[in-house]
Design an enzyme around this catalytic site. Sequence first.
Site, PDB file in Angstrom:
ATOM      1  N   SER A 142      20.048  21.440  69.691  1.00 45.78           N
ATOM      2  CA  SER A 142      19.005  22.307  69.470  1.00 45.78           C
ATOM      3  C   SER A 142      17.823  22.015  68.746  1.00 45.78           C
ATOM      4  CB  SER A 142      19.826  23.448  68.277  1.00 45.78           C
ATOM      5  OG  SER A 142      18.957  24.295  67.770  1.00 45.78           O
ATOM      6  N   TYR A 155      24.517  24.741  60.043  1.00 45.06           N
ATOM      7  CA  TYR A 155      24.271  24.720  61.418  1.00 45.06           C
ATOM      8  C   TYR A 155      23.349  23.503  61.935  1.00 45.06           C
ATOM      9  CZ  TYR A 155      22.579  26.270  66.186  1.00 45.06           C
ATOM     10  OH  TYR A 155      22.205  26.378  67.564  1.00 45.06           O
TER      11      TYR A 155
END
Length: 237
Positions: A142, A155
Site C-alpha cells: 500500500s 496499518y
Amino acid sequence: MSDIKKKIIWVTGSGRGIGRAIALELGRRGAHVVVSSRTEEEIKTVEREAEKSESQLFARVCDVTDEKSVNDLQQAVRSHWGPIDVLVNNAGLGIFKKIMQTNLDEWERMMAVNARSAFLCTRAVLPDMIERRDGHIINVVSVAGRQPYYNCGGYCASKYAMLGFTEVLRMETRKHGIRVTAFLPGATDTAIWGSATVDRSKMMQPEQVAQSLADICCAPASAMIEEVVLRPMGGDL
Ligand SMILES: NC(=O)c1ccc[n+]([C@@H]2O[C@H](COP(=O)([O-])OP(=O)(O)OC[C@H]3O[C@@H](n4cnc5c(N)ncnc54)[C@H](OP(=O)(O)O)[C@@H]3O)[C@@H](O)[C@H]2O)c1
C-alpha cells in the site's frame, strides 16, 4: 508481454475487493487461478462469476495467518494442478484508528493478516520455485507501506513490515531466478474502508487496480519489475 495462459496463480484474500478483481482478471487472461479467503460463500461466488468467462478457478477456504491452513492449501493446489507459478499476497486488514484507541488485539490482527501471512504463504511456495528456478511473488503492500497517514498506526506498521520483508525477499531469491514485486496501490473503493468518513468518489476502482497487477504478471520474465506505485488521479489519497 509474456503469456500467463495456464500459469498457476494464487491470489490470497480473493473473495472480495481488489483480490476478487485480480482473480477474475487473471482468469479472463487464461491463468489457472487459486482463489482463497476465510469466507466460503464469497469465494464460491467468485468461482461462479468466473464460469461466465470460462476461466479456470480453484476456490478453497484458507486462513493465511495459520501455518497449517496455508500449507494445506499449497499441497491441495500441487495435487490438483501442480506447483504454484505466481503468488499474489493480497489478503489484508485495515482498522483505521488513532494509536491510543487501537487495542492489542486489533494491532496483532493487522500484523498477522498483513505481514505474517506474506511470510507464511511465501515460505509455502518458495521450495518449488527455487527447485524450478522460476516464480514470481507479488506483494500487495500500500502507499501506507511507504508514508505515514493519520489513524493508520497499526496499518502503516504492518505494511512497512511487509515492504521490508518484500525487499529482503527480493535480495535473497533473485539468484534463484525468482521475481519479487512490491505493488503499492493508493485508495481503492472496497470494504476495507468500512464506515470511515472518506470521499470514495476520488478512489480507484478494484478493477483498475487489478488491470495493473495483471499487467505485472504478464511482463517478460527476463526482467524484474521491482515496485509499482499506483495512485488515483486528483485528491491526495
Ligand atoms: N482498498 C484500498 O484502498 C487499498 C489500498 C492499498 C492497499 N490495499 C491492500 O489491498 C489488499 C486488498 O484489500 P481490499 O481493499 O480489497 O480489502 P477487502 O475488500 O477488505 O478484502 C480483503 C480480503 O482479504 C481477506 N482476508 C482477510 N483476512 C484474512 C485471513 N486471515 N485469511 C485469508 N484471507 C483474509 C478477506 O476475506 P475474509 O475476511 O473472508 O477472510 C478479503 O477477501 C489488502 O492487502 C489491502 O491492505 C487496499
